[in-house]
Structures are given as structure tokens and as C-alpha cells.
Write a protein that holds these residues in place. Sequence first.
Motif, mmCIF file in Angstrom:
data_model
loop_
_atom_site.group_PDB
_atom_site.id
_atom_site.type_symbol
_atom_site.label_atom_id
_atom_site.label_comp_id
_atom_site.label_asym_id
_atom_site.label_seq_id
_atom_site.Cartn_x
_atom_site.Cartn_y
_atom_site.Cartn_z
ATOM 1 N N THR A 1 -23.507 -45.502 -17.578
ATOM 2 C CA THR A 1 -23.130 -44.973 -18.893
ATOM 3 C C THR A 1 -23.453 -43.488 -19.023
ATOM 4 O O THR A 1 -22.843 -42.790 -19.827
ATOM 5 C CB THR A 1 -23.855 -45.750 -20.007
ATOM 6 O OG1 THR A 1 -25.272 -45.765 -19.728
ATOM 7 C CG2 THR A 1 -23.371 -47.194 -20.069
ATOM 8 N N TYR A 2 -24.411 -43.002 -18.235
ATOM 9 C CA TYR A 2 -24.750 -41.576 -18.284
ATOM 10 C C TYR A 2 -23.569 -40.705 -17.877
ATOM 11 O O TYR A 2 -23.244 -39.715 -18.545
ATOM 12 C CB TYR A 2 -25.954 -41.299 -17.362
ATOM 13 C CG TYR A 2 -26.147 -39.838 -17.019
ATOM 14 C CD1 TYR A 2 -26.659 -38.942 -17.956
ATOM 15 C CD2 TYR A 2 -25.808 -39.353 -15.754
ATOM 16 C CE1 TYR A 2 -26.821 -37.598 -17.630
ATOM 17 C CE2 TYR A 2 -25.985 -38.023 -15.426
ATOM 18 C CZ TYR A 2 -26.488 -37.136 -16.370
ATOM 19 O OH TYR A 2 -26.630 -35.813 -16.051
ATOM 20 N N ALA B 1 -20.345 -47.070 -25.189
ATOM 21 C CA ALA B 1 -21.042 -46.359 -24.115
ATOM 22 C C ALA B 1 -20.124 -46.017 -22.947
ATOM 23 O O ALA B 1 -20.412 -45.087 -22.189
ATOM 24 C CB ALA B 1 -22.223 -47.195 -23.616
ATOM 25 N N TRP C 1 -33.868 -50.108 -23.452
ATOM 26 C CA TRP C 1 -32.851 -49.096 -23.166
ATOM 27 C C TRP C 1 -31.456 -49.686 -23.292
ATOM 28 O O TRP C 1 -31.295 -50.850 -23.668
ATOM 29 C CB TRP C 1 -33.076 -48.467 -21.796
ATOM 30 C CG TRP C 1 -32.944 -49.351 -20.583
ATOM 31 C CD1 TRP C 1 -31.865 -50.072 -20.192
ATOM 32 C CD2 TRP C 1 -33.936 -49.548 -19.553
ATOM 33 N NE1 TRP C 1 -32.095 -50.707 -18.999
ATOM 34 C CE2 TRP C 1 -33.363 -50.410 -18.580
ATOM 35 C CE3 TRP C 1 -35.222 -49.079 -19.361
ATOM 36 C CZ2 TRP C 1 -34.054 -50.814 -17.438
ATOM 37 C CZ3 TRP C 1 -35.898 -49.482 -18.215
ATOM 38 C CH2 TRP C 1 -35.332 -50.328 -17.278
ATOM 39 N N TRP D 1 -27.763 -49.709 -20.949
ATOM 40 C CA TRP D 1 -27.130 -49.286 -19.699
ATOM 41 C C TRP D 1 -26.007 -50.240 -19.351
ATOM 42 O O TRP D 1 -26.003 -51.405 -19.774
ATOM 43 C CB TRP D 1 -28.162 -49.270 -18.570
ATOM 44 C CG TRP D 1 -27.640 -48.788 -17.249
ATOM 45 C CD1 TRP D 1 -27.282 -49.543 -16.168
ATOM 46 C CD2 TRP D 1 -27.404 -47.425 -16.859
ATOM 47 N NE1 TRP D 1 -26.865 -48.731 -15.132
ATOM 48 C CE2 TRP D 1 -26.925 -47.428 -15.544
ATOM 49 C CE3 TRP D 1 -27.559 -46.207 -17.527
ATOM 50 C CZ2 TRP D 1 -26.601 -46.264 -14.859
ATOM 51 C CZ3 TRP D 1 -27.238 -45.053 -16.847
ATOM 52 C CH2 TRP D 1 -26.767 -45.068 -15.527
ATOM 53 N N PRO E 1 -28.522 -45.420 -28.893
ATOM 54 C CA PRO E 1 -28.440 -44.169 -28.126
ATOM 55 C C PRO E 1 -28.309 -42.921 -28.984
ATOM 56 O O PRO E 1 -28.660 -41.830 -28.535
ATOM 57 C CB PRO E 1 -27.174 -44.370 -27.274
ATOM 58 C CG PRO E 1 -26.930 -45.835 -27.258
ATOM 59 C CD PRO E 1 -27.428 -46.342 -28.567
ATOM 60 N N TYR F 1 -30.028 -34.730 -28.316
ATOM 61 C CA TYR F 1 -29.269 -35.427 -27.272
ATOM 62 C C TYR F 1 -29.074 -36.894 -27.643
ATOM 63 O O TYR F 1 -29.763 -37.432 -28.512
ATOM 64 C CB TYR F 1 -29.990 -35.332 -25.919
ATOM 65 C CG TYR F 1 -31.418 -35.824 -25.921
ATOM 66 C CD1 TYR F 1 -31.724 -37.167 -25.702
ATOM 67 C CD2 TYR F 1 -32.490 -34.935 -26.122
ATOM 68 C CE1 TYR F 1 -33.038 -37.614 -25.699
ATOM 69 C CE2 TYR F 1 -33.801 -35.379 -26.119
ATOM 70 C CZ TYR F 1 -34.073 -36.715 -25.912
ATOM 71 O OH TYR F 1 -35.374 -37.156 -25.917
ATOM 72 N N THR F 2 -28.130 -37.536 -26.949
ATOM 73 C CA THR F 2 -27.954 -38.979 -27.053
ATOM 74 C C THR F 2 -28.380 -39.616 -25.734
ATOM 75 O O THR F 2 -28.488 -38.935 -24.705
ATOM 76 C CB THR F 2 -26.492 -39.351 -27.349
ATOM 77 O OG1 THR F 2 -25.662 -38.869 -26.284
ATOM 78 C CG2 THR F 2 -26.028 -38.745 -28.672
ATOM 79 N N GLY F 3 -28.605 -40.930 -25.787
ATOM 80 C CA GLY F 3 -29.044 -41.650 -24.595
ATOM 81 C C GLY F 3 -30.460 -42.144 -24.779
ATOM 82 O O GLY F 3 -31.331 -41.382 -25.220
ATOM 83 N N TYR G 1 -32.240 -41.689 -20.971
ATOM 84 C CA TYR G 1 -31.822 -40.419 -20.376
ATOM 85 C C TYR G 1 -31.294 -39.521 -21.485
ATOM 86 O O TYR G 1 -31.033 -39.978 -22.606
ATOM 87 C CB TYR G 1 -30.735 -40.634 -19.312
ATOM 88 C CG TYR G 1 -29.511 -41.379 -19.828
ATOM 89 C CD1 TYR G 1 -28.493 -40.724 -20.516
ATOM 90 C CD2 TYR G 1 -29.380 -42.750 -19.632
ATOM 91 C CE1 TYR G 1 -27.388 -41.406 -21.002
ATOM 92 C CE2 TYR G 1 -28.277 -43.443 -20.107
ATOM 93 C CZ TYR G 1 -27.288 -42.765 -20.791
ATOM 94 O OH TYR G 1 -26.198 -43.452 -21.279
ATOM 95 N N ALA H 1 -28.104 -37.272 -22.314
ATOM 96 C CA ALA H 1 -26.727 -37.201 -21.815
ATOM 97 C C ALA H 1 -26.225 -35.763 -21.737
ATOM 98 O O ALA H 1 -25.335 -35.338 -22.476
ATOM 99 C CB ALA H 1 -25.801 -38.049 -22.674
#
Length: 437
Positions: free
Chosen positions: A87-88, A121, A297, A299, A373, A383-385, A388, A390
Motif C-alpha cells: 500500500t505504500y 489504500a 497497522w 497493509w 491511515p 503524512y498519511t500511513g 510508514y 507515505a
Amino acid sequence: MKPLYAALLGAASLVAVSQASAQTTLTIATVNNGDMVRMQGLTDDFTKKNPDINVKWVTLEENVLRQRVTTDIATKGGQFDVLTIGTYEIPIWAKQSWLVPLDKLPADYDVNDILPKIRAAVSYKDTLYAAPFYGESSMTMYRKDLFEKAGLTMPEQPTWDFIFDAAKKITDKSTETYGICLRGKAGWGENMAFLTAMSNSYGARWFDEKWQPQFNTPEWKATLTDYVKVMKEAGPPGASSNGFNENLALFDAGKCGIWIDATVAASFISDPKQSKVADKVGFAPAPTKGLGKTAAWLWAWNLAIPAGSKKVDAAEKFIAWATSKDYLKLVADKEGWANVPPGTRTSLYNNPEYQKAAPFAAQTLQAINSADPDHPTVKPVPYTGVQYAAIPEFQGIGTTVGQQFSAALSGSKSVDAALEAAQASTEREMKRSGYPK
């Protein structure tokens, strides 16, 4: 008669040659996890239905896959026709026009059946750019027999303090039974996936609203200190080399009491064909520190087509097959409903057969649906995620930080030194990349 027979034989040979030359070979880059390995064993189902398409698999360890695929698509190398990506990458690569939009999937594919959180995502500007093979959040998996022996009861929502205390109590190093297994292998998608999610629950964040790195804060120090401490006291030896697959093997062998990791692992540790403790496993949400965020998380591993591919039609056929409702049924028929790829389709979680076979189904769906996210942290972030940030630079930054934190776990660096190095390297890279943009 002989000349006519020879002519017919020649014509048949020409047809055979023509058919062979018309056959398309798809080269698919994928990760070496259990679900993708299982798919390779079922590929005959696809090729029988599509005799004009051959499938060649390139199976790689997670960190290596990311490097190879990123290099290939950025340089337009053309090594692969179908990519396994997370998804990243999807919104970043779609914005760069590096991916083919999946807007021609057949009607019976039923895009609307994809779980809303997962569909969002894998989309960019409301267009699907990859199809999810499986989706996941993270959760706490634990040995019910060890908890009972120690007089422990897993709370409906465990806290980190409870997890740390329980891990110490159920550790028995004389029998190689370790209280807790957590990712230690360096990589933005390995140890940093876990540690970023953990840090969210501690009130930490990668960057403040002005894109200033935040590793010099009390929240990150508390996160890394507690992680290293519990792994020293209750974790397995060599933990700094352990990622998802290594910890899965340890848990299956009965050597882990608690494992906090991807929900997709639940089907493997519950499978008596591979897990020695399949009948002793319990499930709970990812832990919290009481600040309003858990360490869950979001993913998905997904199949995508690189832009400029000359085999788009064949690649789309494969992706439609591999991520379809029919594929889930195929796995169920071969391996049982508990082993189908989870976390992608609403219809799966509405299926009574799956609910009965998968005691972890409800917990997985709840974890996926609760992940956010867009608001991953206690404090505001640009940021989003969840596990992580993104932005394109994160892949390099995250791996560098992961190396520092893995060094802290191995003992070759102190927690303070690792955090100081993480702060300096991230500041340097963000400044070089021109943040804030």
C-alpha cells in the motif's frame, strides 16, 4: 497419399509453431510469504483456463523484492509484467504514472466487494491501481496454555505494560520458550513497520507538522527503550535478524509465548499441518499505551502492472484470477477455508463457513476497520500511513533508521546513540529532499 500426408503434417507443425509463438509469458515478482508461495502451487488452474499464457515466478525475500521492483519500475527496466507491491508504493507510483490503472476488470470481479479500507489504500484519486491479494492489520497472538500455566488472562484490550509483564512471566529459557517475539530485522517494512506502529501508541511520530524529524523526543525514547528491554529479557537470541518469516517459524515451533505482528499470520499458526501449537493459540488486539491509539497497522500485498508493459491484457487476466472470489474458493477447496488469503473481501467475512473455520476472522476485520491511515498518531502529522509515512523518501529513510534500531537491539549501539543517529540521518535526508515542500 504420402505427399498429402506430408503436407498435412507440415501444416500441423506450422500451426503448433504459430501457437507456441503466440503464447505470452508473464514474469511475476513476488514476496516469499506463505500465501504467495501457495498461489504458485495453484497456478495450473490459471494456465488451464488461459492456455495462451505461461507464468514465470521470481520469488524474493521482502527487502530484496522492494529493492528489485523499485529499481525496475523507476528505470523502466521491464523485467516484470506483474509486480507484488504494498500500500505504500501505490499512491506514490500512481502519481508518477508508473502503474496501469485497473479499470477494465470484468464485471464478475466485483470491485465493490473489496473492503472499503483496503480499496482506499490501493486506489489513487478513486481509481484502482492494484488489486489486493491479501490485506492485514496487526494483532496480539499468544499461547493460551502458557498464560493459563502462569495464571494470566489476556485482557480484551491489552496494554503494553501487561504484555511486558506477561512476556517475562512465561519465559523459560531452559526449554527455549521465549516470552515474546517481535521483528528485529532492519528494513522500513520489517522492524520499522512494527516499531512505527508501536511508537504511534506511545504518542510518538516520525515528523511534526513542519516535517521536522522527532526521534529526539521522550515518546520515541520510551518506545525504543521498552522494546529493547523486553526483547533482552524475554525475547529469543539473535532477534535483530528476525523478521516476519523467522518469527513465524519460531511461533510454529512452540518457542514464542506472545507474537505481535500481521493478522495474516493467524491462519498459519492455527494450521496443525505447520504449527505445533495450533490448538493453543489465542488472539487479541494490538497493545495500547492508553493514549487513544493502538499498535495496529494497515497493509495489503497487491498485484499491479507496470506502465509501459506490452502484456497488459494477459497481466490483467492473471490479476483478476489471483484476487477473485473464485480464487478464494479454490484455496478453500484445496486447503480449507481457514487458509484463504484474508483481509480483502467483505463477502469472505460474511461467509459462515469462513467464520466457523477461522477463529481469528472477527479480530482481523475489527483491526483492519479500526486502522486510520489519515490520522495515525496521537499528535497531528503532515503524512498519511500507519506504519510508514507515505512519501517517496521514506523507503530510504525508514531502512536507515531501521538499521540503527536493529543495532540497538543487538547491543552494538545504545538506545540513545541509535536515536541520535536516526535523528541526524533523517534530518539530513529531509533537508536534501527539500522539505517542507
